[in-house]
Design an enzyme around this catalytic site. Structure first.
Site, mmCIF file in Angstrom:
data_model
loop_
_atom_site.group_PDB
_atom_site.id
_atom_site.type_symbol
_atom_site.label_atom_id
_atom_site.label_comp_id
_atom_site.label_asym_id
_atom_site.label_seq_id
_atom_site.Cartn_x
_atom_site.Cartn_y
_atom_site.Cartn_z
ATOM 1 N N SER A 50 0.857 -1.191 0.000
ATOM 2 C CA SER A 50 0.000 0.000 0.000
ATOM 3 C C SER A 50 0.895 1.244 0.000
ATOM 4 C CB SER A 50 -0.897 0.004 1.242
ATOM 5 O OG SER A 50 -0.094 0.211 2.397
ATOM 6 N N ASP A 83 -1.198 -1.702 -3.959
ATOM 7 C CA ASP A 83 -2.563 -1.772 -3.431
ATOM 8 C C ASP A 83 -3.104 -0.345 -3.258
ATOM 9 O OD1 ASP A 83 -4.788 -3.067 -2.314
ATOM 10 O OD2 ASP A 83 -3.962 -2.994 -0.281
ATOM 11 N N GLY A 182 -10.409 -3.613 7.294
ATOM 12 C CA GLY A 182 -10.174 -3.550 8.734
ATOM 13 C C GLY A 182 -10.761 -4.728 9.491
ATOM 14 N N ASN A 267 -8.097 -10.184 -1.272
ATOM 15 C CA ASN A 267 -7.136 -9.381 -0.495
ATOM 16 C C ASN A 267 -7.265 -9.635 1.003
ATOM 17 O OD1 ASN A 267 -6.627 -8.207 -2.952
ATOM 18 N ND2 ASN A 267 -6.928 -6.113 -2.250
ATOM 19 N N ILE A 268 -6.138 -9.959 1.620
ATOM 20 C CA ILE A 268 -6.144 -10.267 3.052
ATOM 21 C C ILE A 268 -4.985 -9.543 3.724
ATOM 22 C CG2 ILE A 268 -5.860 -12.133 4.752
ATOM 23 C CD1 ILE A 268 -7.118 -14.008 2.577
ATOM 24 N N ASP A 269 -5.314 -8.687 4.659
ATOM 25 C CA ASP A 269 -4.296 -7.961 5.403
ATOM 26 C C ASP A 269 -4.575 -8.050 6.911
ATOM 27 O OD1 ASP A 269 -2.295 -6.294 6.249
ATOM 28 O OD2 ASP A 269 -3.179 -4.455 5.511
HETATM 29 P P1 13P Z 1 -8.747 -6.627 5.126
HETATM 30 O O1 13P Z 1 -8.697 -5.406 5.974
HETATM 31 O O2 13P Z 1 -10.080 -7.300 5.198
HETATM 32 O O3 13P Z 1 -7.627 -7.561 5.394
HETATM 33 O O4 13P Z 1 -8.608 -6.140 3.585
HETATM 34 C C1 13P Z 1 -7.351 -5.910 3.013
HETATM 35 C C2 13P Z 1 -7.449 -5.245 1.689
HETATM 36 O O5 13P Z 1 -8.478 -5.194 1.037
HETATM 37 C C3 13P Z 1 -6.227 -4.650 1.166
HETATM 38 O O6 13P Z 1 -6.434 -3.963 -0.012
HETATM 39 O O1 G3H Z 2 -6.685 -1.819 2.178
HETATM 40 C C1 G3H Z 2 -5.692 -1.479 2.781
HETATM 41 C C2 G3H Z 2 -4.705 -2.445 3.339
HETATM 42 O O2 G3H Z 2 -5.213 -3.146 4.437
HETATM 43 C C3 G3H Z 2 -3.431 -1.727 3.631
HETATM 44 O O3 G3H Z 2 -3.554 -0.967 4.764
HETATM 45 O O4 G3H Z 2 -3.005 1.397 4.170
HETATM 46 O O5 G3H Z 2 -2.733 0.513 6.522
HETATM 47 O O6 G3H Z 2 -1.167 -0.203 4.717
HETATM 48 P P1 G3H Z 2 -2.545 0.269 5.070
HETATM 49 ZN ZN ZN Z 3 -8.298 -2.988 -0.194
#
Ligand code: 13P
Ligand code: G3H
Ligand code: ZN
Length: 322
Positions: A50, A83, A182, A267-269
């Site tokens: 990101s 991203d 989130g 997408n998984i963060d």
């Molecule tokens: P989450 O917050 O559900 O992991 O989504 C991550 C995301 O869409 C990053 O672009």
């Molecule tokens: O969609 C966003 C991702 O979860 C990345 O998050 O902007 O905090 O790096 P970030």
């Molecule tokens: Zn996203």
């Protein structure tokens, strides 16, 4: 294998009824955990950065760490993706700096402005061997600096997708069907309680996904905001000094179903963040005299690996698809 674009990954995923995991990376341990899991399970993978990650870790550090992961895992296809790029300049800078894929997220702009900016990025990217993800519809939550309040999100309008894809030339399209960014995707009040006492959120809008698929046959769809917020990690965070009441994500079965349809990238963060933070909190609480980062980052890195392996096997279905 050198870094690849997502073109071939998506074509195979579409035909095979599975999806590629796109995991956000911010540091060495996250990259190692993701790539060890993908390497052992022989799964293609997308590492995504990101704008915030790029300013935290620095473009060059992240690219060099990803190059190290490619060298350590020569058998699996790895794509490096921006991203939520929000400007042409950011997308150009990532393409010039070695990314194989970028997202231009102009989804909060009016339709014609979204088309114009996306088209500009596509022209540059395609001329330089990179591919482009675009977005139509807005998710609730925070996408870098763009904050969309719950209730202000809008589902993708299927009647717009053909014109958008045709006029922009984008390679994949992120759509809004009820996921959000989130760890707080749904409130407990929005959920129903099932026979096992588990809170079940309102279902994703599969009708919107299916209508988009009908209008864009064979075209890869992307889902953002797809963490499931496993309650074992929410409990772990809370048991060791954290405070995350009411964190609820998207049920994994729904994502598995989406992966069987036209969704090629998930997408998984947040799930990775939760697994790392839970484990770091636990380790430090159990070893109050330790202060060597290698000691507490080791279980955190293992937790990333386990999380990604679980997603590949049980959610994405991408194991042994190289
Ligand atoms: P989450 O917050 O559900 O992991 O989504 C991550 C995301 O869409 C990053 O672009
Ligand atoms: O969609 C966003 C991702 O979860 C990345 O998050 O902007 O905090 O790096 P970030
Ligand atoms: Zn996203």
């Amino acid at each position: 294998m050198a870094l690849v674009t997502t073109k071939e990954m998506f074509a195979k995923a579409y035909d095979g009824g599975y999806a590629i995991g796109a995991f956000n990376v911010n540091n060495m341990e996250i990259i190692q955990g993701i790539c060890e899991a993908a390497g052992e399970l022989r799964s293609p993978v997308i590492l995504q950065v990101s704008k915030g990650a790029r300013s935290y870790a620095n473009h060059t550090y992240l690219v060099k760490l990803v190059e190290a992961a490619v060298a350590e895992n020569p058998d699996i296809p790895i794509a490096l993706h921006l991203d939520h790029g929000d400007t042409f300049e950011l997308c150009k800078s990532c393409i010039d700096g070695g990314f194989t894929s970028v997202m231009i997220d102009a989804s909060s702009k009016p339709f014609e402005e979204n088309i114009a900016l996306t088209r500009q990025v596509v022209e540059y990217a395609h001329a330089h061997g990179a591919v482009v993800e675009a977005e139509l519809g807005t998710l609730a939550g925070i996408e870098d600096e763009v904050v969309v309040e719950a209730g202000q999100e809008s589902y993708t309008k299927p009647e717009e997708v053909e014109e958008f894809v045709e006029r922009t030339g984008c390679d994949s399209l992120a759509i809004a069907i009820g996921t959000s960014h989130g760890a707080y995707k749904f409130t407990p009040e929005q959920c129903t309680v099932n026979e096992n006492g588990i809170l079940v959120p309102p279902p994703l809008r599969f009708d919107v996904l299916e209508e988009c698929t009908k209008r864009l046959p064979g075209f890869p769809i992307v889902l953002h905001g797809s963490s499931s917020v496993p309650q074992e990690f929410v409990k772990m965070v809370n048991a060791y000094g954290g405070n995350m009441p009411g964190a609820i994500g998207v049920p994994e079965e729904e994502l598995r179903h989406a992966a069987e349809l036209s969704v090629c990238k998930i997408n998984i963060d947040s799930d990775i963040r939760l697994a790392m933070t839970g484990n770091i909190r636990k380790y430090l609480a159990e070893h109050p005299d330790h202060f060597d980062p290698r000691q507490y980052l080791k279980p955190a890195r293992q937790a990333v690996k386990d999380m990604v392996a679980h997603k590949i096997e049980y959610v994405l279905g991408s194991a042994n698809k190289i």
